[in-house]
Design a protein around this motif. Structure first.
Motif, PDB file in Angstrom:
ATOM      1  N   LEU A 178     -13.560  16.620 -21.821  1.00 43.54           N
ATOM      2  CA  LEU A 178     -14.678  16.385 -21.602  1.00 43.54           C
ATOM      3  C   LEU A 178     -14.974  15.011 -21.911  1.00 43.54           C
ATOM      4  O   LEU A 178     -15.644  14.101 -21.217  1.00 43.54           O
ATOM      5  N   LEU A 179     -14.569  14.664 -23.358  1.00 42.99           N
ATOM      6  CA  LEU A 179     -14.746  13.488 -23.900  1.00 42.99           C
ATOM      7  C   LEU A 179     -14.183  12.272 -23.234  1.00 42.99           C
ATOM      8  O   LEU A 179     -14.705  11.316 -23.096  1.00 42.99           O
ATOM      9  N   GLU A 180     -12.844  12.760 -22.759  1.00 39.55           N
ATOM     10  CA  GLU A 180     -12.141  11.672 -22.194  1.00 39.55           C
ATOM     11  C   GLU A 180     -12.688  11.084 -20.682  1.00 39.55           C
ATOM     12  O   GLU A 180     -12.615  10.172 -20.335  1.00 39.55           O
ATOM     13  N   LYS A 181     -13.345  12.130 -19.989  1.00 42.44           N
ATOM     14  CA  LYS A 181     -13.820  12.139 -18.658  1.00 42.44           C
ATOM     15  C   LYS A 181     -15.220  11.204 -19.022  1.00 42.44           C
ATOM     16  O   LYS A 181     -15.588  10.199 -18.223  1.00 42.44           O
ATOM     17  N   LEU A 182     -16.134  11.706 -20.044  1.00 38.97           N
ATOM     18  CA  LEU A 182     -17.264  10.642 -20.300  1.00 38.97           C
ATOM     19  C   LEU A 182     -16.785   9.428 -20.757  1.00 38.97           C
ATOM     20  O   LEU A 182     -17.542   8.337 -20.253  1.00 38.97           O
ATOM     21  N   ARG A 183     -15.902   9.187 -21.558  1.00 38.30           N
ATOM     22  CA  ARG A 183     -15.436   7.807 -21.976  1.00 38.30           C
ATOM     23  C   ARG A 183     -15.148   6.931 -20.492  1.00 38.30           C
ATOM     24  O   ARG A 183     -15.222   5.781 -20.440  1.00 38.30           O
TER      25      ARG A 183
END
Length: 81
Positions: free
Chosen positions: A44-49
């Motif tokens: 999720l963090l990678e998608k948000l970044r």
């Protein structure tokens, strides 16, 4: 579709997983494959970044203090700011 497992160790592991999970062989294979595939999915963090970077690249005009008429003129190319 069928799979033929030729490796005795793999066959044992699938049957062991099925027994421990209380599911059939197909479901045991599905669970194991889904778990491994999930490791290849972006977090999720990678998608948000990635979305944050895309949004940062978008140029948003500064319209602070413009009246509605000034904004309409500017957006329609009738006013050069």
């Amino acid at each position: 579709m069928a799979f033929h497992v030729r490796d005795v160790k793999v066959d044992y592991k699938v049957r062991d997983l099925a027994r421990k999970e209380g599911v059939g062989l197909t479901r045991a294979i599905e669970l194991a494959v889904e778990e491994r595939l999930a490791k290849h999915e972006p977090t999720l963090l990678e998608k948000l970044r990635k979305r944050q970077e895309a949004l940062a690249a978008v140029r948003v005009p500064i319209t602070d203090g413009m009246t509605d008429k000034e904004f309409d003129d500017w957006i329609n190319g009738e006013d050069e700011r």
